[in-house]
Write a protein that holds these residues in place. Structure first.
Motif, PDB file in Angstrom:
ATOM      1  N   GLU A 934       0.843  -1.192   0.000  1.00  9.83           N
ATOM      2  CA  GLU A 934       0.000   0.000   0.000  1.00  9.83           C
ATOM      3  C   GLU A 934       0.880   1.244   0.000  1.00  9.83           C
ATOM      4  N   VAL A 935       0.503   2.191  -0.818  1.00 15.02           N
ATOM      5  CA  VAL A 935       1.250   3.449  -0.882  1.00 15.02           C
ATOM      6  C   VAL A 935       0.330   4.569  -0.422  1.00 15.02           C
ATOM      7  N   GLN A 941       4.801  11.383  -4.741  1.00 17.84           N
ATOM      8  CA  GLN A 941       3.488  10.938  -5.202  1.00 17.84           C
ATOM      9  C   GLN A 941       2.404  11.624  -4.381  1.00 17.84           C
ATOM     10  N   LYS A 942       1.317  11.946  -5.071  1.00 21.00           N
ATOM     11  CA  LYS A 942       0.196  12.630  -4.447  1.00 21.00           C
ATOM     12  C   LYS A 942      -1.081  11.858  -4.771  1.00 21.00           C
ATOM     13  N   GLY A 950     -16.405  11.581  -8.688  1.00 24.07           N
ATOM     14  CA  GLY A 950     -16.080  10.170  -8.525  1.00 24.07           C
ATOM     15  C   GLY A 950     -14.680   9.808  -8.971  1.00 24.07           C
ATOM     16  N   VAL A 951     -13.792  10.796  -9.130  1.00 24.78           N
ATOM     17  CA  VAL A 951     -12.434  10.547  -9.629  1.00 24.78           C
ATOM     18  C   VAL A 951     -11.495  10.302  -8.446  1.00 24.78           C
ATOM     19  N   ILE A 952     -10.722   9.223  -8.517  1.00 28.93           N
ATOM     20  CA  ILE A 952      -9.668   8.899  -7.550  1.00 28.93           C
ATOM     21  C   ILE A 952      -8.367   8.845  -8.346  1.00 28.93           C
ATOM     22  N   GLN A 953      -7.303   9.519  -7.855  1.00 31.01           N
ATOM     23  CA  GLN A 953      -6.092   9.620  -8.651  1.00 31.01           C
ATOM     24  C   GLN A 953      -4.850   9.603  -7.769  1.00 31.01           C
ATOM     25  N   MET A 954      -3.736   9.184  -8.393  1.00 27.68           N
ATOM     26  CA  MET A 954      -2.416   9.222  -7.772  1.00 27.68           C
ATOM     27  C   MET A 954      -1.445   9.711  -8.839  1.00 27.68           C
ATOM     28  N   VAL A 969      -6.428  -0.494  -7.053  1.00 28.38           N
ATOM     29  CA  VAL A 969      -7.184   0.417  -6.191  1.00 28.38           C
ATOM     30  C   VAL A 969      -8.366  -0.353  -5.628  1.00 28.38           C
ATOM     31  N   GLN A 970      -8.528  -0.349  -4.313  1.00 29.91           N
ATOM     32  CA  GLN A 970      -9.651  -0.982  -3.621  1.00 29.91           C
ATOM     33  C   GLN A 970     -10.546   0.120  -3.065  1.00 29.91           C
TER      34      GLN A 970
END
Length: 1432
Positions: A934-935, A941-942, A950-954, A969-970
């Motif tokens: 897990e990061v 990284q952000k 509904g957007v999830i980002q790294m 991604v969980q």
């Protein structure tokens, strides 16, 4: 005998009435004996009769009056009975004799009828045995848009049943060759071919060929498929464009949501009726097609009825209400499946009168019998309850466009019809009416429609009646009758918690009845209130808006043009409650009907009957059957215990006797009235091999064009089991039954299609076994092919909360006792554990507990105690699988994703990993896992998310080889969860890493001067190719350089990088311009380079772009003749041989050859026909292709055009031949000769001509004769010489030579200047001698022309020939050998420059010679030049 029969009938009637009175006692006793279902005294029966519902429209079963007689009446009755008793025995004996005679007549009629039926059946079978195929409904042509389905249907009749084959333009249609394209159907004799998503190629003639062993029949129709304008191609038939009117709204799917209910308005006010709906697709420019109806009459939009539809709402606005607006309003919307509609009643109450006690306003003012000077006005009278009766009416009129009303009659008119006189021909007027009573005058009615006085149109239907001797009134004949009679018994029945159902007996004397007014008052009050304010035509009415729990009494009045009838008797008081109030039923059912015989074995008869039309408020749960011999009066009970079903076997009968039967139905309120007696039925054992009749015909899913008929199997099966059923139908009132299905169906239901909307039909069913077709069933009740208003279909769906798969129906109407009865394949589902049914108000749902393939089939539902509300739905395997997937998704919720985990490369080389969920709550949580670790958000990284989108980002800032691996991604959001992964390894990772590094470098590159757009090409309108680019971040010091193949290109104007864009022009582009071009930018901030290789496909693209401009600008072909042949030329902006250019002759491609030469210049392309002949006649075309389009130009080289061109070619050819072979000087003579005195001068030249030319020398335009001083020679027909010995100053002058043959010649001039010894050499001047100069040799040699700039002489007619001498305009500079040599007979002078090459003039030209140019063509030879002089 006739009078005797009449007398006996009267006696029978009297005795029968008396018998029924006696039998009534027995009925009452039986009801008391069987329990609460039949407990009913005389009073209870009377009470039930007073409270009957709609069923009481049937003949009432009343208790005889003698049961309520007083003691005196009973004694009188006994006394009369004693006297009558003596003749009773004789009467009964006569009656028995008549019944026996009737029985014999009935038997004879039955035998005759059976014989006729069998004979007709035999004829039918014979006719059906060998019938050719015949198209009852032929194919019809269709014109449709592309990508829309086409449905071709036809109906074929014949025996044996014909087989139908389909053909397209004579080729059989095979659905297997094009899966999904064609579908062939054959149901119930209707054959169909369905073409899904039609294309233009489907345009053809389609034919259906029906064949059986006795012949064939063919029906044909044309299908035209159109393509909309602006599509990829043209339609198959230009000019035939289908119109898009009124077709499109019917393609929409419309579902009504919120509907308008029963409404109440006040006269003079306004009201709005609206329905919200869902339209799919919802197009702003294409609203649904909606029609509004009032009392089944189509309404039109106008100032009094404003209609709007759109935005999911259909609205009817009535801005100025009048009592004319009262009625049943229906909204009908046309949808893809037909129509959907909703109806509700609008009540309009009288406005407050201007004077207390004044009547309400009249209504429905209409104008009839319009003549040139009068018109007949009629209206409907208002309802009066507590007001004084209307004593008359005033009629007013006003001209159209004016508000000034004029009263037409001085005294009130009592009839609701009045002739208005004094009109003017052509005058347009309106009318209105006011009612008058003792209290005052009412408000005026709504004004009539505008009418115009015209010639009489209906005078033949009128008569003249003189009133008071003043004027004649025109009244119709049928209006002179008076008010209608009083309506009959009024019965009120519970309906809902705020309404009551009222029905009454119609007026026996209608006298042009307009309708009825219904009044109501609370029990105990004397104040009557009107229930309707506009006459109602029918004898049943639902009174709305009542106070729940209140008890009301009702009365009815009939109304016509003469006024209102007397009030009817008041109904019994009734409380406003639902029909099942407090658990006690309120009315008994109406009478059953349709008693039919199903089987008979000689001692028993099996009967069936139809349910009562009205259950009376609760379900019918009992039936009682009575019987009697047809020759007797006394009825006997058949069953004491209640019968639950509508089939019963009556035992203990005598074979050969005739029996009559009647049936009564019972519910919780008691036993209803008995049915009418059946026809006499003979008790005779059935022995036929064919089956008996089917029975209990019923209908379901009645629509405007189809219905489903159901029946029960015959009780008597015959000699073998029943194998199928045949259904026949006929229109109501017709006895001509037609077969619905040609082949017998094994199940006991059939869907009948092809019905006419609004038509009424009757049906019957015949059973079939191995021995033949059995008796027809009893004819069904008439059924109207019309869907109930607001009819809905079954919806198949999945519960969003539980995931259950269900079928649901929302009933368009329902009563308190209605039940939803579900069935599968029209068999009751009972207590099946696989299904569970539930109901909530108007909606019922059938839920599947464990759905699988066993649940496939046709499901139907019937809503009982309604006017036939029913629907069906076929559950297919595909639909079930789709819903099973959806059910699993609901029961196992997941977070729905719009996009799974993905990545994108950002500027600076950052890598963004992202996904998007359809919906996220604020409590959602997630984890990023990279290579099982897990990061979290931190250095390098952000990680972030946006719940709204509904957007999830790294975002990874430093993407290196260490970042290779699996990203996951969980997501958890409440009970729902989801997981998405991205594998970024191998080539995929290398590509991402390469892109990231590239973007990082790009970021660094853009810090200095750089190309914002790399090199690309464009082509200007003059076909100049431009290599262009755009630059950014430049300054004045930035250097821009062009290269080709690494060699710098220096332009006249240096590139201006500060403009932001730079271009390199390449004019007259061709293959030589191929290569690698490079542009560089550089300054102190950095350097950037852009490469562009012009070769291969890029070169082809440039040539195509040039060809596009050239082809667009190409002129029409131009004819040009040459000595070699006929040339066709096409001028254009630019031409190069690399362009894809094709020449064609008569549509055949031309290859370049000696015969057909193809070439061009920068301005044109040409094709030359060398040595043309008749074979080269025809159409010539040049085609220029740009890779997409072809530009063609044509020329018809035939007819006169060819003749003229050929003649011109011959002329030019002859002229060229003459030019080629004419005499000429081909070399050797100078322009100017300067020689010293006493020297010898030799002028020698070479001449040519075919034939050999003649040569003549001239001095100062005088012929030179050969002598000792001047010798003229011509040797070998080739060398001509003029030799002057010991020249003197007299020899100075202008010499010339004329060379000529029959084709022409040439005239060449030489200027000779002689100077003395010791004198300076004179400047060479044309036409003047030069000063002599010392010479080293005796013979002067002319100056070589190679050292003298020589201007171009005039062009020769032969391009290949070189000019032999320079022009005379050219001066001669100082020569190397000033002294000419006498030994040199031929000056060695040749012009190094061809005639076609321009030569610059000498910088020191002399004065112009007054003589002509030295080298000119000689004129046509004369006799003077026929021979060459002979040197002496």
């Amino acid at each position: 005998m006739a009078s005797k029969v009449v007398y006996k009938k009267k006696a029978v009637s009297h005795v029968s009435t008396d018998y029924r009175s006696l039998h009534s006692k027995h009925v009452v006793k039986r009801q008391q004996a069987v329990g609460y279902l039949r407990k009913s005294t005389c009073n209870s029966v009377s009470q039930v009769k007073a409270q009957a519902t709609e069923a009481m429209a049937e003949p009432a079963y009343t208790v005889p009056e003698f049961r309520q007689r007083s003691t005196e009446e009973v004694e009188e009755y006994q006394r009369v009975s004693t006297h009558v008793g003596k003749g009773l025995a004789a009467i009964q004996e006569e009656l028995h004799r008549m019944r026996m005679a009737t029985k014999a007549q009935v038997d004879n009629l039955a035998i005759k009828r059976e014989v006729q039926e069998r004979m007709s059946r035999k004829v039918d079978l014979y006719e059906e045995g060998n019938k050719l195929p015949d198209f009852l409904v032929a194919l019809r042509p269709h014109t449709v848009w592309e990508k829309t389905p086409v449905k071709l249907y036809c109906t074929v009749h014949g025996h044996p049943r014909p087989i139908v084959s389909w053909f397209k333009d004579g080729v059989p249609v095979n659905p297997l060759n094009a899966p999904g394209k064609y579908k062939i159907e054959s149901k119930y004799g209707v054959h169909g071919l369905i073409i899904s998503r039609s294309a233009v190629s489907d345009t053809a003639e389609y034919s259906a060929v029906a064949s059986n062993p006795f012949g064939t029949a063919t029906s044909k129709a044309t299908v035209t498929v159109k393509r909309p304008a602006g599509g990829a191609g043209e339609s198959c038939q230009l000019g035939l464009v289908p119109r898009l009117t009124q077709m499109h709204p019917s393609k929409l799917e419309v579902t009504l949501l919120e509907r308008f209910s029963v409404s109440f308005g006040v006269e003079g006010g306004s009201i709005s009726l609206a329905c919200s709906m869902v339209v799919v697709p919802d197009l702003p420019n294409l609203p649904p097609l909606a029609h509004w109806y009032r009392d089944d009459h189509l309404m039109k939009a106008g100032p009094l009825a404003e209609m709007t539809v759109g935005g999911g709402l259909a609205r009817l606005n009535l801005p100025r209400l009048a009592k004319d607006d009262e009625g049943l309003y229906t909204l009908r919307i046309y949808t893809k499946e037909g129509t959907t509609e909703h109806s509700a009643y609008l009540f309009v109450q009288d406005a407050v009168p201007s004077v207390a006690g004044a009547p309400g306003a009249p209504m429905s003012v209409k104008v009839f019998d319009i003549n040139m000077d009068f018109a007949l006005v009629s209206w409907k009278p208002p309802n009066t309850t507590n007001e004084a009766a209307v004593s008359g009416y005033f009629v007013d009129r006003c001209e159209a466009g004016s508000d000034h009303w004029v009263q037409c009659n001085d005294t009130p008119v009592k009839v609701c019809k009045y002739p208005v006189t004094g009109l003017t021909l052509g005058q347009a007027v309106h009318f209105r009416v006011r009612a008058v009573n003792s209290a005052g005058i009412s408000r005026p009615s709504r004004r009539s429609q505008k009418v115009t006085a015209a010639d009489p149109a209906e005078s033949e239907r009128l008569q003249v009646v003189n009133i008071r001797g003043h004027y004649d009134i025109l009244i119709r004949d049928d209006d002179l009758e008076g008010v209608p009679s009083t309506p009959g018994q009024v019965v009120a029945t519970r309906n809902t918690k705020s309404s009551v159902f009222v029905q009454w007996e119609a007026s026996k004397v209608p006298n042009n009845l307009l309708g009825y007014y219904i009044d109501a008052r609370p029990a105990g009050s004397k104040l009557w209130q009107p229930c309707n304010h506009k006459p109602f035509r029918h004898t049943r009415f639902v009174v709305h808006g009542l106070v729940p729990g209140e008890t009301y009494v009702f009365r009815v009045q009939a109304v016509n043009l003469f006024g209102l009838s007397e009030e009817s008797q008041e109904s019994s008081p009734i409380a406003v409650e639902p029909a099942l109030g407090r658990g006690v039923e309120y009315a008994s059912p109406s009478a059953p009907f349709g008693i039919t015989l199903l089987s008979c074995n000689g001692s028993s008869m099996t009967l069936a009957w139809k349910s009562p039309k009205h259950c009376g408020g609760s379900h019918v749960n009992a039936y009682y059957v009575d019987r009697r011999n047809a020759d007797k009066l006394q009825w006997k009970e058949v069953n004491v215990s209640a019968i639950k079903e509508r089939v019963y076997t009556v035992e203990g009968l005598t074979e050969g006797n005739f029996y009559e039967f009647k049936v009564q139905a019972g519910n919780m309120a008691g036993v209803g009235v008995p049915s009418e007696a059946s026809k006499p039925m003979k008790c005779e054992a059935w022995t036929m091999a064919e089956p008996g009749p089917a029975f209990d015909l019923s209908f379901s899913e009645v629509r405007s064009d189809s219905l489903v008929i159901l029946w029960k199997a015959p009780v008597y099966t015959g000699a073998s089991a029943v194998t199928g059923y045949l259904v026949e139908m006929a229109k109501k009132g017709s006895s001509d039954f037609t077969a619905v299905n040609q082949d017998a169906v094994s199940h006991r239901y059939l869907q009948v299609g092809g019905l006419e909307a609004g038509e009424t039909y009757v049906f019957r069913v015949r059973s079939v076994n191995a021995d033949g077709v059995g008796k027809a069933s009893q004819v069904s009740e008439p059924i109207l092919a019309k869907a109930l208003p607001g009819t809905q279909e079954i919806v198949c769906g999945v519960d969003e909360q539980t995931g259950d798969i269900f079928l649901s129906l929302e009933a368009c109407e329902i009563s308190e006792t209605s039940q939803f009865v579900w069935s599968k394949n029209y068999k009751g589902i009972g207590d099946c554990p696989r299904l569970s049914a539930s109901a909530d108000g108007r909606t019922s749902r059938l839920t599947f507990t464990s759905p699988d393939k066993d649940d496939l089939g046709r499901y139907s539902v019937v809503v009982t105690d309604t006017d036939g509300v029913s629907a069906s739905h076929t559950l297919t395997e595909d639909a079930l699988n789709t819903m099973l997937e959806l059910s699993h998704a609901i029961r196992n919720p997941i977070v729905p994703l719009k996009h799974g985990l993905n990545y994108e490369i950002l500027e600076k080389g950052h890598v963004r990993f992202w996904l998007q969920a359809t919906k996220l709550s604020a409590a959602a949580s997630y984890r990023f896992i990279v290579n099982d670790k897990e990061v979290t958000s931190g250095e390098g990284q952000k990680i972030s998310h946006d719940a709204k989108t509904g957007v999830i980002q790294m975002t990874v800032e430093h993407f290196t080889r260490a970042n290779e691996g699996t990203y996951t991604v969980q997501i958890h959001d409440g009970k729902a969860k989801n997981q998405t992964s991205l594998v970024l390894v191998g080539d995929v990772f290398k590509a991402a890493l390469t892109e990231a590094e590239f973007q990082r470098k790009e970021h660094l590159r853009k810090l200095g001067p750089h190309f914002s757009e790399y090199l690309y090409f464009t082509v200007a309108e003059d076909c100049t190719v431009l290599l262009a680019c755009k630059v950014a971040n430049v300054k004045k010091e930035t250097k821009f350089t062009w290269y080709k193949e690494d060699e710098e290109i220096v332009l006249e104007t240096a590139p201006n990088a500060m403009s932001g864009s730079v271009a390199l022009p390449i004019p007259q582009f061709s293959r030589k311009d191929q290569g690698v071009y490079k542009a560089t930018l550089s300054d102190d901030k950095g350097k950037d380079t852009s490469l562009f290789e012009v070769s291969g496909q890029v070169f082809d693209d440039i040539i195509n772009a040039i060809a596009k401009i050239a082809g667009t600008s190409a002129s029409e072909l131009v004819l040009q003749c040459t000595p070699e042949g006929i040339r066709l030329q096409c001028y254009m902006t630019y031409y190069t041989e690399e362009m894809k250019t094709v020449w064609k002759h008569r549509d055949s491609k031309i290859a370049s050859s000696e015969k057909m030469r193809i070439g061009g210049t920068a301005e044109m392309a040409w094709m030359q026909i060398c040595d043309p002949s008749d074979k080269e006649k025809g159409q010539y075309t040049i085609e220029i292709s740009d890779g997409v389009n072809v530009y063609a130009r044509s020329f018809d080289l035939s007819g006169q055009a060819y003749t003229d061109a050929y003649e011109e070619y011959l002329r030019l050819k002859a002229a060229a031949f003459a030019e080629k072979n004419r005499g000429r000087v081909v070399g050797g003579l100078p322009d100017v000769v300067t020689i010293m005195e006493h020297k010898s001068l030799s002028l020698t030249c070479t001449v040519w001509g075919e034939p050999t030319p003649e040569v003549t020398w001239f001095k100062n335009e005088q012929e030179v004769a050969s002598c000792e001083h001047t010798k003229v020679t011509f040797e070998g027909g080739k060398f001509a010489s003029l030799v002057i010995t010991q020249v003197t100053s007299d020899d100075s002058g202008k010499y010339s030579i004329n060379v000529r043959n029959k084709y022409g010649g040439e005239f060449v001039e030489i200027t000779v200047s002689v100077y003395r010894h010791g004198e300076p050499i004179p400047e060479p001047k044309l036409g003047q001698p030069k000063t002599a100069a010392p010479a080293a040799s005796k013979t002067s040699t002319p100056v070589p022309p190679s050292k003298t700039p020589t201007p171009t002489p005039p062009k020769s007619q032969t391009p290949s020939m070189k000019s032999p001498t320079p022009s005379m305009k050219s001066p001669t500079p100082s020569m190397k050998s000033p002294t000419p040599s006498m030994k040199s007979p031929t000056p060695s002078m040749k012009s190094p420059t061809p005639a076609s090459t321009p030569v610059p003039k000498s910088p020191t030209p002399g004065p112009k010679s007054p003589t002509p140019t030295r080298s000119v063509k000689s004129p046509t030879p004369t006799s003077r030049f026929l021979k060459s002089p002979t040197p002496k």
